[in-house]
Design a protein around this motif. Structure first.
Motif, PDB file in Angstrom:
ATOM      1  N   ALA A 187       0.835  -1.204   0.000  1.00  0.00           N
ATOM      2  CA  ALA A 187       0.000   0.000   0.000  1.00  0.00           C
ATOM      3  C   ALA A 187       0.868   1.252   0.000  1.00  0.00           C
ATOM      4  O   ALA A 187       0.636   2.193  -0.771  1.00  0.00           O
ATOM      5  CB  ALA A 187      -0.925  -0.007   1.213  1.00  0.00           C
ATOM      6  N   GLU A 188       1.873   1.270   0.857  1.00  0.00           N
ATOM      7  CA  GLU A 188       2.769   2.422   0.908  1.00  0.00           C
ATOM      8  C   GLU A 188       3.639   2.505  -0.342  1.00  0.00           C
ATOM      9  O   GLU A 188       3.939   3.606  -0.830  1.00  0.00           O
ATOM     10  CB  GLU A 188       3.661   2.343   2.154  1.00  0.00           C
ATOM     11  CG  GLU A 188       2.905   2.480   3.464  1.00  0.00           C
ATOM     12  CD  GLU A 188       3.824   2.414   4.681  1.00  0.00           C
ATOM     13  OE1 GLU A 188       3.325   2.557   5.803  1.00  0.00           O
ATOM     14  OE2 GLU A 188       5.049   2.226   4.504  1.00  0.00           O
ATOM     15  N   ALA A 189       4.056   1.362  -0.863  1.00  0.00           N
ATOM     16  CA  ALA A 189       4.897   1.360  -2.056  1.00  0.00           C
ATOM     17  C   ALA A 189       4.177   1.995  -3.241  1.00  0.00           C
ATOM     18  O   ALA A 189       4.786   2.701  -4.061  1.00  0.00           O
ATOM     19  CB  ALA A 189       5.317  -0.073  -2.397  1.00  0.00           C
ATOM     20  N   ALA A 190       2.859   1.762  -3.332  1.00  0.00           N
ATOM     21  CA  ALA A 190       2.079   2.370  -4.416  1.00  0.00           C
ATOM     22  C   ALA A 190       2.105   3.896  -4.292  1.00  0.00           C
ATOM     23  O   ALA A 190       2.208   4.616  -5.295  1.00  0.00           O
ATOM     24  CB  ALA A 190       0.646   1.852  -4.375  1.00  0.00           C
ATOM     25  N   SER A 191       2.057   4.411  -3.054  1.00  0.00           N
ATOM     26  CA  SER A 191       2.116   5.862  -2.837  1.00  0.00           C
ATOM     27  C   SER A 191       3.484   6.407  -3.226  1.00  0.00           C
ATOM     28  O   SER A 191       3.592   7.489  -3.814  1.00  0.00           O
ATOM     29  CB  SER A 191       1.815   6.180  -1.369  1.00  0.00           C
ATOM     30  OG  SER A 191       0.514   5.767  -1.014  1.00  0.00           O
ATOM     31  N   VAL A 192       4.529   5.661  -2.897  1.00  0.00           N
ATOM     32  CA  VAL A 192       5.886   6.096  -3.249  1.00  0.00           C
ATOM     33  C   VAL A 192       6.052   6.164  -4.768  1.00  0.00           C
ATOM     34  O   VAL A 192       6.589   7.137  -5.310  1.00  0.00           O
ATOM     35  CB  VAL A 192       6.933   5.149  -2.633  1.00  0.00           C
ATOM     36  CG1 VAL A 192       8.334   5.468  -3.165  1.00  0.00           C
ATOM     37  CG2 VAL A 192       6.909   5.244  -1.115  1.00  0.00           C
ATOM     38  N   ARG A 193       5.568   5.139  -5.483  1.00  0.00           N
ATOM     39  CA  ARG A 193       5.681   5.133  -6.947  1.00  0.00           C
ATOM     40  C   ARG A 193       4.924   6.311  -7.548  1.00  0.00           C
ATOM     41  O   ARG A 193       5.391   6.933  -8.512  1.00  0.00           O
ATOM     42  CB  ARG A 193       5.147   3.818  -7.508  1.00  0.00           C
ATOM     43  CG  ARG A 193       5.971   2.592  -7.116  1.00  0.00           C
ATOM     44  CD  ARG A 193       5.502   1.347  -7.853  1.00  0.00           C
ATOM     45  NE  ARG A 193       6.144   0.153  -7.346  1.00  0.00           N
ATOM     46  CZ  ARG A 193       5.580  -0.704  -6.478  1.00  0.00           C
ATOM     47  NH1 ARG A 193       4.331  -0.471  -6.058  1.00  0.00           N
ATOM     48  NH2 ARG A 193       6.244  -1.751  -6.053  1.00  0.00           N
ATOM     49  N   ARG A 194       3.773   6.618  -6.963  1.00  0.00           N
ATOM     50  CA  ARG A 194       2.995   7.755  -7.466  1.00  0.00           C
ATOM     51  C   ARG A 194       3.765   9.055  -7.275  1.00  0.00           C
ATOM     52  O   ARG A 194       3.733   9.940  -8.149  1.00  0.00           O
ATOM     53  CB  ARG A 194       1.646   7.824  -6.749  1.00  0.00           C
ATOM     54  CG  ARG A 194       0.804   9.018  -7.183  1.00  0.00           C
ATOM     55  CD  ARG A 194      -0.567   9.013  -6.537  1.00  0.00           C
ATOM     56  NE  ARG A 194      -1.303  10.218  -6.909  1.00  0.00           N
ATOM     57  CZ  ARG A 194      -1.213  11.375  -6.268  1.00  0.00           C
ATOM     58  NH1 ARG A 194      -0.431  11.482  -5.215  1.00  0.00           N
ATOM     59  NH2 ARG A 194      -1.910  12.426  -6.667  1.00  0.00           N
ATOM     60  N   VAL A 195       4.451   9.211  -6.135  1.00  0.00           N
ATOM     61  CA  VAL A 195       5.242  10.419  -5.882  1.00  0.00           C
ATOM     62  C   VAL A 195       6.322  10.574  -6.947  1.00  0.00           C
ATOM     63  O   VAL A 195       6.497  11.663  -7.521  1.00  0.00           O
ATOM     64  CB  VAL A 195       5.883  10.359  -4.480  1.00  0.00           C
ATOM     65  CG1 VAL A 195       6.948  11.447  -4.334  1.00  0.00           C
ATOM     66  CG2 VAL A 195       4.819  10.521  -3.408  1.00  0.00           C
ATOM     67  N   PHE A 196       7.027   9.496  -7.260  1.00  0.00           N
ATOM     68  CA  PHE A 196       8.090   9.560  -8.265  1.00  0.00           C
ATOM     69  C   PHE A 196       7.515   9.866  -9.646  1.00  0.00           C
ATOM     70  O   PHE A 196       8.044  10.712 -10.382  1.00  0.00           O
ATOM     71  CB  PHE A 196       8.868   8.239  -8.291  1.00  0.00           C
ATOM     72  CG  PHE A 196       9.962   8.158  -7.269  1.00  0.00           C
ATOM     73  CD1 PHE A 196      11.290   8.387  -7.625  1.00  0.00           C
ATOM     74  CD2 PHE A 196       9.685   7.867  -5.951  1.00  0.00           C
ATOM     75  CE1 PHE A 196      12.315   8.322  -6.690  1.00  0.00           C
ATOM     76  CE2 PHE A 196      10.693   7.793  -5.004  1.00  0.00           C
ATOM     77  CZ  PHE A 196      12.020   8.026  -5.371  1.00  0.00           C
ATOM     78  N   ASP A 197       6.438   9.177 -10.015  1.00  0.00           N
ATOM     79  CA  ASP A 197       5.850   9.385 -11.341  1.00  0.00           C
ATOM     80  C   ASP A 197       5.308  10.812 -11.485  1.00  0.00           C
ATOM     81  O   ASP A 197       5.482  11.449 -12.534  1.00  0.00           O
ATOM     82  CB  ASP A 197       4.712   8.381 -11.579  1.00  0.00           C
ATOM     83  CG  ASP A 197       5.222   6.950 -11.703  1.00  0.00           C
ATOM     84  OD1 ASP A 197       6.435   6.774 -11.985  1.00  0.00           O
ATOM     85  OD2 ASP A 197       4.428   6.015 -11.482  1.00  0.00           O
ATOM     86  N   ARG A 198       4.662  11.286 -10.429  1.00  0.00           N
ATOM     87  CA  ARG A 198       4.078  12.632 -10.501  1.00  0.00           C
ATOM     88  C   ARG A 198       5.161  13.705 -10.565  1.00  0.00           C
ATOM     89  O   ARG A 198       4.986  14.730 -11.239  1.00  0.00           O
ATOM     90  CB  ARG A 198       3.186  12.852  -9.275  1.00  0.00           C
ATOM     91  CG  ARG A 198       2.362  14.131  -9.302  1.00  0.00           C
ATOM     92  CD  ARG A 198       1.444  14.187 -10.489  1.00  0.00           C
ATOM     93  NE  ARG A 198       0.615  15.376 -10.465  1.00  0.00           N
ATOM     94  CZ  ARG A 198       0.103  15.940 -11.543  1.00  0.00           C
ATOM     95  NH1 ARG A 198       0.354  15.408 -12.753  1.00  0.00           N
ATOM     96  NH2 ARG A 198      -0.653  17.018 -11.446  1.00  0.00           N
TER      97      ARG A 198
END
Length: 443
Positions: A187-198
């Motif tokens: 769940a947290e990893a998905a948030s981290v990936r979103r931060v990098f992509d955004r």
């Protein structure tokens, strides 16, 4: 402090015991009890000399010998000053102190009150010059042993990092710790990936931080993120599957959350932003002691600068001089100088800060503060020793910020500088050093 006592004289013997860790203290017969039993047996053997053990206990379980901030020791010293003790008995001298300078202070207290110091396992007499020499030699080896242990811990941390092993401490968003290893929290990893992509889409940490705060994006500790936290995430090579030690990255045991392609895209943007801002940051000349430096009369010293032949000269000048309350020439002799070269003063303050960060008292205080954040002792000690390396990498603005965190007040006197360190701020600075943060972060 004469060991040859007069017949019939009763000598009150205080037994002091100490153990660095709390492990095993809940046992029915622990290390403190063993030390006390050995000391009581020694006192009993000196019964013919009038030795009698006091009923009061002076125990410090779970306290380091690297400083004097121990309740049992403080009570012992208070009773010595009150004239209640004639002899201090310990199992080994390092139970009383493991630092040479601290032990010298304790010996002064004993001498002043006519109290004898006895180590059960190390025979010497502090009333003679040879006994003092023996004591200093033994204590030097105790301090050497402590420093060697510290080096071993740092070497172990370095070797483990190079093998990619997780050594505890700061747990990044996106990971949990299981069996002392980092495992992905999906769940947290998905948030981290979103931060990098955004970030790749926006190209601005400021815009992304505002967007994430509006959405209520929170750190692993549950707090709303800011731009500084965002930079720590974007610069954390753990997300690339690497372990970092002293600026060098090694393949980690854990899985990566961010792909090499996305990492390289983010890194390119950060490098470009840093290059654009670095020229401005390097040119800016902050005054890190602004609001902190005063004369011994209480007048604030404000930063000023002059240019001569294209070269900038910075000073700290007393407000008394600036407002014509006194002439600069009047501040000589036994009075504090009214104008000081800024570079000289700032270098002196940084040198003093570095010195204080290495003192056992501050090290112990920092370890206790960071323990609540689940930061390992090895990482904290390594960060304290790496302070010089980190300082050299910082922009002037970042150096000024850290000085403001660590220094409470600087007083300029005729004899020199008096520095009051804000010791409660040390742990926060070290916490930043341990956390994988880009201290040179730009827009």
């Amino acid at each position: 402090m004469d060991m040859n006592t007069r017949p019939g004289r009763r000598l009150r013997c205080a037994i002091y015991t100490r153990k660095s860790s709390e492990e095993g203290l809940d046992m029915e017969f622990n290390s403190l009890d063993a030390q006390r039993e050995a000391c009581e047996a020694y006192i009993a053997s000196q019964k013919s000399e009038g030795w009698v053990a006091t009923r009061d206990r002076y125990d410090d379980g779970g306290f380091s010998g690297g400083n004097l901030d121990r309740p049992g020791l403080k009570q012992l010293l208070a009773d010595i000053d009150d004239g209640l003790i004639d002899v201090v008995v310990v199992y080994k001298i390092d139970r009383l102190s493991r630092a040479l300078m601290d032990f010298s202070k304790l010996v002064e207290v004993l001498d002043r009150n006519g109290v004898t110091f006895v180590s059960v396992t190390q025979s010497f007499n502090t009333t003679t010059s040879m006994g003092r020499l023996t004591l200093n030699i033994l204590l030097s080896f105790a301090q050497f042993e402590r420093e060697v242990i510290g080096e071993r811990i740092r070497d172990k941390v370095a070797a483990s990092r190079k093998r990619g092993i997780w050594m505890g401490g700061y747990v990044p968003l996106g990971y949990d710790v299981q069996d002392r290893k980092l495992v992905i929290n999906e769940a947290e990893a998905a948030s981290v990936r979103r931060v990098f992509d955004r970030f790749v889409e926006l190209g601005s940490a400021t815009m992304l931080a505002k967007e994430l705060r509006r959405e209520g994006f929170r750190s692993k500790q549950g707090t709303l993120i800011d731009k500084g936290y965002l930079y720590r995430v974007l610069r954390n090579r753990v997300y690339r599957g690497e372990a970092v030690h002293k600026g060098k990255a090694y393949p980690g045991e854990h899985e990566a959350i961010v792909s090499d392609k996305v990492w390289d895209q983010v890194d390119a943007i950060l490098q470009g932003n840093r290059h654009a801002r670095s020229s401005n940051s390097r040119m800016q000349t902050p005054a890190p002691l602004k609001g902190l430096i005063f004369t011994d009369t209480g007048a604030a010293m404000t930063p000023t600068a002059t240019k001569k032949r294209g070269k900038l000269y910075r000073y700290y000048v007393s407000m008394d001089v600036i407002k014509n309350r006194t002439a600069e020439d009047d501040c000589g002799g036994d009075q504090a100088p009214a104008r000081l070269p800024a570079g000289m003063v700032e270098d002196a303050i940084v040198t003093e800060v570095r010195r204080i960060l290495q003192t056992p008292e501050v090290v112990t205080q920092v370890l206790a503060a960071l323990k609540r954040d689940q930061v390992s002792e090895a990482e904290a000690i390594a960060a304290l020793h790496d302070f010089n390396t980190l300082w050299a990498r910082l922009f002037p603005l970042e150096q000024a910020r850290i000085v403001q965190l660590l220094v409470r007040r600087v007083t300029v006197t005729a004899a020199g500088l008096e520095v009051d360190i804000r010791r409660e701020g040390v742990a926060g600075v070290i916490r930043e050093m341990i956390a994988p943060r880009d201290m040179e972060a730009a827009e």
